[in-house]
Design a protein around this motif. Structure first.
Motif, mmCIF file in Angstrom:
data_model
loop_
_atom_site.group_PDB
_atom_site.id
_atom_site.type_symbol
_atom_site.label_atom_id
_atom_site.label_comp_id
_atom_site.label_asym_id
_atom_site.label_seq_id
_atom_site.Cartn_x
_atom_site.Cartn_y
_atom_site.Cartn_z
ATOM 1 N N GLY A 109 0.916 -1.234 -0.057
ATOM 2 C CA GLY A 109 0.003 0.043 -0.148
ATOM 3 C C GLY A 109 0.892 1.151 0.098
ATOM 4 N N LEU A 110 0.319 2.466 -0.345
ATOM 5 C CA LEU A 110 0.947 3.629 -0.389
ATOM 6 C C LEU A 110 1.424 4.250 0.867
ATOM 7 N N GLY A 111 0.646 3.839 1.978
ATOM 8 C CA GLY A 111 1.144 4.203 3.224
ATOM 9 C C GLY A 111 2.453 3.595 3.699
ATOM 10 N N MET A 129 4.707 12.662 -4.214
ATOM 11 C CA MET A 129 4.089 12.978 -5.482
ATOM 12 C C MET A 129 3.756 11.676 -6.197
ATOM 13 N N LEU A 130 2.642 11.471 -6.825
ATOM 14 C CA LEU A 130 2.230 10.344 -7.264
ATOM 15 C C LEU A 130 2.333 10.290 -8.999
ATOM 16 N N ALA A 131 3.406 9.758 -9.570
ATOM 17 C CA ALA A 131 3.433 10.018 -11.069
ATOM 18 C C ALA A 131 2.130 9.877 -11.929
ATOM 19 N N GLU A 188 -10.358 6.347 2.802
ATOM 20 C CA GLU A 188 -9.999 5.862 1.506
ATOM 21 C C GLU A 188 -10.804 5.089 0.919
ATOM 22 N N LYS A 189 -11.264 5.331 -0.312
ATOM 23 C CA LYS A 189 -12.090 4.453 -1.225
ATOM 24 C C LYS A 189 -13.458 4.076 -0.863
ATOM 25 N N PRO A 190 -14.063 5.265 -0.366
ATOM 26 C CA PRO A 190 -15.263 4.981 -0.003
ATOM 27 C C PRO A 190 -16.644 4.544 -0.925
ATOM 28 N N VAL A 201 -8.860 13.272 -3.214
ATOM 29 C CA VAL A 201 -7.376 13.490 -2.872
ATOM 30 C C VAL A 201 -6.847 12.901 -4.443
ATOM 31 N N VAL A 202 -5.840 14.157 -4.785
ATOM 32 C CA VAL A 202 -5.282 13.632 -6.070
ATOM 33 C C VAL A 202 -3.648 13.559 -5.496
ATOM 34 N N GLY A 203 -2.724 12.874 -6.128
ATOM 35 C CA GLY A 203 -1.513 12.492 -5.460
ATOM 36 C C GLY A 203 -0.566 13.423 -5.705
ATOM 37 N N ARG A 204 -0.718 14.767 -4.685
ATOM 38 C CA ARG A 204 0.042 15.438 -4.342
ATOM 39 C C ARG A 204 -0.035 16.001 -2.889
ATOM 40 N N TYR A 205 0.832 15.519 -2.029
ATOM 41 C CA TYR A 205 0.677 15.813 -0.669
ATOM 42 C C TYR A 205 1.947 16.483 0.005
ATOM 43 N N ILE A 206 1.726 17.209 1.058
ATOM 44 C CA ILE A 206 2.724 17.767 1.716
ATOM 45 C C ILE A 206 2.369 16.971 3.242
ATOM 46 N N LEU A 228 -1.968 5.673 3.236
ATOM 47 C CA LEU A 228 -1.675 6.987 3.583
ATOM 48 C C LEU A 228 -2.581 7.869 4.118
ATOM 49 N N THR A 229 -3.903 7.814 3.480
ATOM 50 C CA THR A 229 -5.213 8.395 3.824
ATOM 51 C C THR A 229 -5.431 8.091 5.308
ATOM 52 N N ASP A 230 -5.024 6.861 5.720
ATOM 53 C CA ASP A 230 -5.654 6.614 7.117
ATOM 54 C C ASP A 230 -4.753 7.174 8.126
HETATM 55 C C1 G1P Z 1 -3.928 6.739 -4.180
HETATM 56 C C2 G1P Z 1 -4.590 7.249 -2.830
HETATM 57 C C3 G1P Z 1 -5.805 7.929 -2.956
HETATM 58 C C4 G1P Z 1 -5.746 9.076 -3.889
HETATM 59 C C5 G1P Z 1 -5.282 8.470 -5.159
HETATM 60 C C6 G1P Z 1 -5.021 9.706 -6.149
HETATM 61 O O1 G1P Z 1 -4.986 5.712 -4.550
HETATM 62 O O2 G1P Z 1 -4.462 6.262 -1.898
HETATM 63 O O3 G1P Z 1 -6.321 8.260 -1.512
HETATM 64 O O4 G1P Z 1 -7.166 9.861 -4.081
HETATM 65 O O5 G1P Z 1 -3.937 7.874 -5.103
HETATM 66 O O6 G1P Z 1 -4.880 9.179 -7.363
HETATM 67 P P1 G1P Z 1 -4.643 4.536 -5.753
HETATM 68 O O7 G1P Z 1 -4.657 5.468 -7.075
HETATM 69 O O8 G1P Z 1 -3.023 4.620 -5.512
HETATM 70 O O9 G1P Z 1 -5.172 3.633 -5.751
#
Ligand code: G1P
Length: 289
Positions: A109-111, A129-131, A188-190, A201-206, A228-230
């Motif tokens: 997982g991301l966390g 940063m999520l590419a 996360e993912k409700p 949430v989009v993949g940019r966090y501080i 990470l969300t949790d």
């Molecule tokens: C991840 C995060 C999610 C976020 C998303 C954005 O999910 O866990 O909270 O909204 O990136 O792209 P994933 O796309 O890796 O499943």
């Protein structure tokens, strides 16, 4: 506040892009002629970040090679006098020591990926940063840093209600100004029925350093992964949690549709391709379908 480091979680298996990603990292998929990961690194560098930390996994060495010299290629281009092409082959290089790589041994997982980088982060906030989330314009993390004071800040955008289950979704509170909303809760993912809003949430966090302490103890959540969300959600109440409503165009390059759309958007802005692509799209795609 200055943010010097960014974490790029690039350990994912990329199953949505099989067979292309069987032996190639999904982050190396190109938008026109540049891999997704390079766009993310450029966005970070544009924000003043100069330490790039990749959380990789088995089979991701192409990413390390991409941000290194390729002597054979460079010598060949140099000997042929192809200076412009040589420049393109070197534009992703940074001063030695700028890139660090740490392995995520299992896709937990991301966390978990972010936690794997903990020893490379001091007592300082860090960008994540999520590419897969490609931002056209590449200023979003820069804007977030400019607006960041303390706690956690997440890029957020409105999505269709039917799509909320693909995202972390916030429960928005007061508007701090036009672009910034307080976050009162985060899921996360409700399911569509349980989503607190349609602001995703989009993949940019501080994130603040305390998030790493939470991740240390974090139980598995949605998709049986450490989220990470949790971890960020559990800091609400103890520190600021803000959503940054970015205005740039974002492409979900983790999906095939978003990936194709990004390729079209980025190509159509290239002067050498623009006219031919536009006429081809109009002639072959729009009028024939
Ligand atoms: C991840 C995060 C999610 C976020 C998303 C954005 O999910 O866990 O909270 O909204 O990136 O792209 P994933 O796309 O890796 O499943």
């Amino acid at each position: 506040m200055k943010i010097k480091k960014a974490i790029f979680p690039v350990g994912g298996l990329g199953t949505r892009f099989l067979p292309a990603t069987k032996s190639m990292p999904k982050e190396m998929l190109p938008i026109v002629d540049k891999p997704l990961i390079q766009y993310a690194v450029e966005e970070a560098a544009n924000a003043g970040i100069d330490q790039f930390i990749f959380v990789t996994s088995r089979g991701k060495s192409a990413i390390e090679n991409h941000f290194d010299h390729s002597f054979e290629l460079e010598n060949n281009l140099l000997s042929k006098g192809k200076r412009q092409t040589l420049k393109t082959a070197q534009e992703m290089l940074k001063i030695p020591g700028s890139f660090a790589y740490v392995r995520q041994q299992e896709p937990a997982g991301l966390g978990h990926a972010v936690w794997c980088a903990r020893h490379l982060i001091g007592d300082e906030p860090v960008a994540i940063m999520l590419a897969d989330d490609l931002i056209y314009g590449g200023n979003t993390i820069k804007e977030m840093i400019a607006n960041y004071n303390s706690g956690n800040m997440l890029a957020v955008m409105d999505v269709d209600k039917k799509d909320v289950s693909s995202y972390g979704v916030i429960s928005p509170g007061n508007l701090i100004d036009n672009n910034i909303t307080e976050i009162l809760g985060l899921v996360e993912k409700p399911s569509t029925e349980n989503a607190p809003s349609n602001m995703a949430v989009v993949g940019r966090y501080i994130i603040e350093p305390a998030v790493f302490d939470v991740l240390e103890q974090q139980n598995r959540g949605a998709s049986n992964e450490i989220q990470l969300t949790d971890a960020i959600a559990s800091r609400i109440g103890s520190s600021n949690c803000m959503g940054y409503k970015f205005s740039e165009e974002r492409f979900d390059c983790g999906s095939k549709l978003g990936f194709i759309q990004a390729n079209i958007r980025f190509s159509i802005e290239r002067p050498e391709m623009k006219q031919n692509l536009k006429s081809w799209l109009e002639r072959e795609i729009v009028s024939k379908n």
